[in-house]
Scaffold this active site. Structure first.
Site, PDB file in Angstrom:
ATOM      1  N   ARG A   1       1.411  11.267  -8.079  1.00  0.00           N
ATOM      2  CA  ARG A   1       2.204  12.101  -7.609  1.00  0.00           C
ATOM      3  C   ARG A   1       2.305  12.248  -5.839  1.00  0.00           C
ATOM      4  O   ARG A   1       1.197  12.171  -5.414  1.00  0.00           O
ATOM      5  CB  ARG A   1       2.101  13.798  -8.109  1.00  0.00           C
ATOM      6  CG  ARG A   1       2.184  13.791  -9.692  1.00  0.00           C
ATOM      7  CD  ARG A   1       2.491  15.123 -10.002  1.00  0.00           C
ATOM      8  NE  ARG A   1       2.431  15.128 -11.621  1.00  0.00           N
ATOM      9  CZ  ARG A   1       3.435  14.671 -12.443  1.00  0.00           C
ATOM     10  NH1 ARG A   1       4.602  14.117 -11.901  1.00  0.00           N
ATOM     11  NH2 ARG A   1       2.992  14.631 -13.835  1.00  0.00           N
ATOM     12  N   ASP A   2       3.580  11.969  -5.478  1.00  0.00           N
ATOM     13  CA  ASP A   2       3.752  12.192  -4.114  1.00  0.00           C
ATOM     14  C   ASP A   2       3.162  13.581  -3.539  1.00  0.00           C
ATOM     15  O   ASP A   2       3.423  14.462  -4.067  1.00  0.00           O
ATOM     16  CB  ASP A   2       5.124  11.749  -3.724  1.00  0.00           C
ATOM     17  CG  ASP A   2       5.497  11.363  -2.111  1.00  0.00           C
ATOM     18  OD1 ASP A   2       5.723  10.323  -1.890  1.00  0.00           O
ATOM     19  OD2 ASP A   2       5.080  12.347  -1.149  1.00  0.00           O
ATOM     20  N   ILE A   3       2.663  13.379  -2.353  1.00  0.00           N
ATOM     21  CA  ILE A   3       1.940  14.565  -1.737  1.00  0.00           C
ATOM     22  C   ILE A   3       2.887  15.483  -0.941  1.00  0.00           C
ATOM     23  O   ILE A   3       2.909  16.662  -1.391  1.00  0.00           O
ATOM     24  CB  ILE A   3       0.825  14.354  -0.814  1.00  0.00           C
ATOM     25  CG1 ILE A   3      -0.178  15.253  -0.318  1.00  0.00           C
ATOM     26  CG2 ILE A   3       1.403  13.736   0.503  1.00  0.00           C
ATOM     27  CD1 ILE A   3      -1.262  14.684   0.557  1.00  0.00           C
TER      28      ILE A   3
ATOM     29  N   ASN B   1      11.162   1.705  -0.148  1.00  0.00           N
ATOM     30  CA  ASN B   1      11.374   1.839   1.339  1.00  0.00           C
ATOM     31  C   ASN B   1      10.707   0.491   2.035  1.00  0.00           C
ATOM     32  O   ASN B   1       9.771   0.291   1.752  1.00  0.00           O
ATOM     33  CB  ASN B   1      11.049   3.117   1.831  1.00  0.00           C
ATOM     34  CG  ASN B   1      11.830   4.128   1.591  1.00  0.00           C
ATOM     35  OD1 ASN B   1      13.128   4.078   1.281  1.00  0.00           O
ATOM     36  ND2 ASN B   1      11.207   5.153   1.360  1.00  0.00           N
TER      37      ASN B   1
ATOM     38  N   GLU C   1       6.813   4.184   5.596  1.00  0.00           N
ATOM     39  CA  GLU C   1       5.636   4.949   6.280  1.00  0.00           C
ATOM     40  C   GLU C   1       4.397   4.464   6.065  1.00  0.00           C
ATOM     41  O   GLU C   1       3.214   4.166   6.896  1.00  0.00           O
ATOM     42  CB  GLU C   1       5.702   6.434   6.282  1.00  0.00           C
ATOM     43  CG  GLU C   1       7.091   6.852   6.857  1.00  0.00           C
ATOM     44  CD  GLU C   1       7.151   8.387   6.932  1.00  0.00           C
ATOM     45  OE1 GLU C   1       6.325   9.237   6.045  1.00  0.00           O
ATOM     46  OE2 GLU C   1       8.068   8.955   7.358  1.00  0.00           O
ATOM     47  N   VAL C   2       4.059   4.155   4.847  1.00  0.00           N
ATOM     48  CA  VAL C   2       2.896   3.758   4.426  1.00  0.00           C
ATOM     49  C   VAL C   2       2.901   2.169   3.783  1.00  0.00           C
ATOM     50  O   VAL C   2       3.773   1.743   3.320  1.00  0.00           O
ATOM     51  CB  VAL C   2       2.210   4.207   3.026  1.00  0.00           C
ATOM     52  CG1 VAL C   2       1.092   3.820   2.566  1.00  0.00           C
ATOM     53  CG2 VAL C   2       2.156   5.872   3.358  1.00  0.00           C
TER      54      VAL C   2
ATOM     55  N   HIS D   1       5.041   0.403  -2.439  1.00  0.00           N
ATOM     56  CA  HIS D   1       5.055   1.270  -3.308  1.00  0.00           C
ATOM     57  C   HIS D   1       6.561   1.742  -3.998  1.00  0.00           C
ATOM     58  O   HIS D   1       7.305   1.464  -3.120  1.00  0.00           O
ATOM     59  CB  HIS D   1       4.279   2.717  -2.887  1.00  0.00           C
ATOM     60  CG  HIS D   1       4.886   2.957  -1.804  1.00  0.00           C
ATOM     61  ND1 HIS D   1       4.518   2.558  -0.375  1.00  0.00           N
ATOM     62  CD2 HIS D   1       5.790   4.047  -1.396  1.00  0.00           C
ATOM     63  CE1 HIS D   1       5.206   3.118   0.577  1.00  0.00           C
ATOM     64  NE2 HIS D   1       5.931   3.972   0.122  1.00  0.00           N
TER      65      HIS D   1
ATOM     66  N   HIS E   1       8.920   4.536  -5.268  1.00  0.00           N
ATOM     67  CA  HIS E   1       9.186   5.953  -5.411  1.00  0.00           C
ATOM     68  C   HIS E   1       9.984   6.110  -6.547  1.00  0.00           C
ATOM     69  O   HIS E   1      11.109   5.491  -6.817  1.00  0.00           O
ATOM     70  CB  HIS E   1      10.167   6.615  -4.226  1.00  0.00           C
ATOM     71  CG  HIS E   1       9.394   6.586  -3.107  1.00  0.00           C
ATOM     72  ND1 HIS E   1       8.971   7.924  -2.579  1.00  0.00           N
ATOM     73  CD2 HIS E   1       9.265   5.690  -1.983  1.00  0.00           C
ATOM     74  CE1 HIS E   1       8.345   7.599  -1.239  1.00  0.00           C
ATOM     75  NE2 HIS E   1       8.732   6.117  -1.081  1.00  0.00           N
TER      76      HIS E   1
END
Ligand code: 5GP
Ligand code: ZN
Length: 120
Positions: free
Chosen positions: A31-33, A89, A97-98, A102, A104
């Site tokens: 899960r995304d933080i 992204n 950003e990371v 990944h 989403h």
């Protein structure tokens, strides 16, 4: 192959906790933080690739496994009926950003237009 200063490699290594919802030998979904929808899960290859472009060109089969894991999570989370969005992204314009590839997986409510602004 992992990169020690990469946040998601550290999650794969168990050095940083995450709420894992699915794991396969080659992929991890957690899960995304900072969730942007009722369901917001990140699906990653365990092996480090900086973004989906290097993943897709470097190991297309692994990219397919990321998609298969995303689909399985979508099913587990009950998203197949109403639909969902799967988003990679990439780079500066993509707002990445990371820098560990990944997807989403977003769903659980209508997600609105594809982009916040009409850039055309
Ligand atoms: P990007 O902007 O690179 O596409 O997405 C990075 C995502 O990682 C963001 O949605 C952000 O909330 C999420 N994130 C950043 N740090 C962590 C963390 O330590 N744990 C988890 N689970 N998600 C994180
Ligand atoms: Zn990494």
């Amino acid at each position: 192959m992992s990169t020690p200063d990469c946040l998601f490699c550290r999650i794969v290594a168990g050095e940083i906790p995450a709420t894992v919802v699915r794991e396969t030998p080659t992929t991890l979904a957690f899960r995304d933080i900072n969730p942007k929808a009722p369901v917001h899960v990140l699906v990653i290859p365990k092996e480090h690739y900086a973004d989906v472009a290097t993943l897709g060109q470097g190991d297309p089969a692994l990219a397919g496994e990321v998609l298969a894991t995303a689909a399985a999570v979508a099913e587990d989370e009950g998203l197949l009926g109403d639909g969902f969005r799967l988003m990679f992204n990439t780079g500066a314009y993509g707002g990445q950003e990371v820098f560990h590839a990944h997807a989403h997986l977003l769903g659980g409510a209508p997600l609105g237009p594809m982009l916040a602004r009409d850039l055309a």
